[in-house]
Design an enzyme around this catalytic site. Sequence first.
Site, PDB file in Angstrom:
ATOM      1  N   CYS A 408      -2.695   3.476  -3.580  1.00  0.00           N
ATOM      2  CA  CYS A 408      -1.980   2.353  -3.773  1.00  0.00           C
ATOM      3  C   CYS A 408      -2.782   1.216  -4.688  1.00  0.00           C
ATOM      4  O   CYS A 408      -3.235   1.677  -5.884  1.00  0.00           O
ATOM      5  CB  CYS A 408      -1.602   1.827  -2.516  1.00  0.00           C
ATOM      6  SG  CYS A 408      -0.281   0.318  -2.595  1.00  0.00           S
ATOM      7  N   HIS A 580       1.577   6.144   0.001  1.00  0.00           N
ATOM      8  CA  HIS A 580       0.471   6.447   0.825  1.00  0.00           C
ATOM      9  C   HIS A 580       0.451   7.570   1.659  1.00  0.00           C
ATOM     10  O   HIS A 580       1.346   7.625   2.761  1.00  0.00           O
ATOM     11  CB  HIS A 580       0.614   5.165   1.938  1.00  0.00           C
ATOM     12  CG  HIS A 580       0.210   3.629   1.670  1.00  0.00           C
ATOM     13  ND1 HIS A 580      -0.919   3.087   1.703  1.00  0.00           N
ATOM     14  CD2 HIS A 580       1.147   2.872   0.932  1.00  0.00           C
ATOM     15  CE1 HIS A 580      -1.038   2.002   1.157  1.00  0.00           C
ATOM     16  NE2 HIS A 580       0.240   1.539   0.499  1.00  0.00           N
ATOM     17  N   GLU A 582      -1.553   8.944   3.631  1.00  0.00           N
ATOM     18  CA  GLU A 582      -2.159   9.075   4.982  1.00  0.00           C
ATOM     19  C   GLU A 582      -0.950   9.172   6.072  1.00  0.00           C
ATOM     20  O   GLU A 582      -1.272   9.534   7.220  1.00  0.00           O
ATOM     21  CB  GLU A 582      -2.921   7.958   5.175  1.00  0.00           C
ATOM     22  CG  GLU A 582      -2.453   6.509   5.131  1.00  0.00           C
ATOM     23  CD  GLU A 582      -2.464   5.964   3.722  1.00  0.00           C
ATOM     24  OE1 GLU A 582      -2.486   4.573   3.458  1.00  0.00           O
ATOM     25  OE2 GLU A 582      -2.449   6.633   2.762  1.00  0.00           O
TER      26      GLU A 582
END
Length: 613
Positions: A408, A580, A582
Amino acid sequence: MKYVIVSGGVVSGLGKGITISSLGRLLQGCGLRVTAIKIDPYLNVDAGTMSPFEHGEVFVLKDGGEGDLDLGNYERFLNIQLTQDHNITTGKVYREVIARERRGDYLGKTVQVVPHITNEIQDWIERVAQVPVDGSGLVADVCLIEVGGTVGDIESMVFLEALRQFQFRAGNDNILTSFVSLVPVLGVVGEQKTKPTQHGVKELRSLGLSPSVIFCRSSEPLKKATKQKISGFCHVPVDNVLSVHDVNNIYHVPLLLMKQGLHLIIMKQLGLKVVEDKSLVDNSSNNINDLVKVHMPDLGTWSEMAHKVDNFDEKVTIALIGKYNGLSDSYLSVLKALKHSSIYCERDLDVVWVDATMLEENDNQAWSDLKRADGVIVPGGFGNRGFEGKMIAANYCRKNKVPYLGVCLGFQAMVIEFCRNATSDDMKPLLESKQDAPQAAKEYDTTKLLGWSSANSTEFDKSVSHPVVIFMPEIDKENMGGTMRLGARDTAISKFPDGTKSISETIYTSCPWFDVIKEEKVLRVSERHRHRYEVNPEFVEEISSHGLTFVGKDYETGSRMEIAELSRTIHPYYVGCQYHPEFLSRPQRPSPPFLGLLLAACSKLDDFLEKNS
């Protein structure tokens, strides 16, 4: 539908999220389908407008919901995908009730906390519990409900009252109430104190909720005498007082609960039929009248992973260049994604926290920590503070062949840094030895490729001459909450201009646990987003022509940049993504971009790519 309620007392931050996630994992091991709901008593509609220092990270859900970080714990442990409605807040409930009142739905009644607010909470729980979350399309057998905060807080009273009433709606055989408490150890003699737990349970019972199970958090295993005392004063069988003491890693918690027979307690309380032969279990029906059957827990693969983590001999060091380093929960999903990938690489993870602002100030300790890292992660964030430090880290990694992953804002930092500082020499095979870090941060070759020294984001400089990163035109400029580009979006990953595979394409296709769609010219993947700014499409062609290639673009329009890479002839692993990754990482299914970073940091990426090319 069966329900398990988890509340907590004494202090917040005891680990109710990990406890309920571990409980869910144990039930899944018994053949049950599980869903989860998190109740947050704050007035905010969601966590999206809160500072990471205030409440930890914002976990983004598939449908774009901005939820509490505990929803991330549920998704990771249980391998499920929740919705924004699985996070109930006071703000959401009151907003819904007031909207109904304005429409006249209550037919002139006086709208009150009881029954209107409490009924709305109960209706919400029943409705959301029916939403399939595991990809099977089937409704869950058990719904886990975590009540945030601490029993006794004024703000959570209405939710506990709603749950008191819900006991009668669900039926005694369909609901189990549990309580997470702290058992502190005081003095040199190490006496375990039970009084905080006694008072917490007393407070909960005064509200009409009597726990059947008490989870006791402590630094050491609960002594037999301690269990007996809690049992006697809290009206709970001694076998239902469970020790949830500190363990080597959180993956041991489901095993700890299994060893103490939590599954047997739940089966008995909820009237679940136990069968010895696992093959006889078939809960594929959505008919609520069908008896749910369970088998004894099978956590073999999970247990293997938990014990494996304890025995890694080699270490990998990753520097996290952050701006919210005062609270580790600010980057919880990033830390978990790094951990999942380090487990895959069979390395013990050492995360070095580097404050981005300290790099800007040329702090010796910050530079020392950066220089000793095997790889660098620059995660997302908002605001100008620390952004120059993130670019300094990107510059250092690019010049010195240090594996780098920008997420990001970290992706935007690497693009802007390249536009400012990349030189013709940088694009040749880099020097074998690393330069002195502080000097490398200041020393830029005069033969710059682009030379846009003023390149920046309009987030930080609205009148910049080279607006490499810009505000997305469709985003609401007036309202902050829920107005970003949020949730799951498809990215089309392509090859490099010379036809060679990009690192991202190879990594994604080499992870069989990650869903990819192979099309004629591109690879299509879905990842979660949370941003207001994007790389300016007007500069993309010029940037790419000088070596930083945008190999990933949004699938819908092809005009939004999603992934940027340097060729592996230039750098071992220099990758950034606007999304993102994650948020989709799981303990036994690591995120591909994070896995690439860890493989490169462990010097295993070449073998991995060769094996899977």
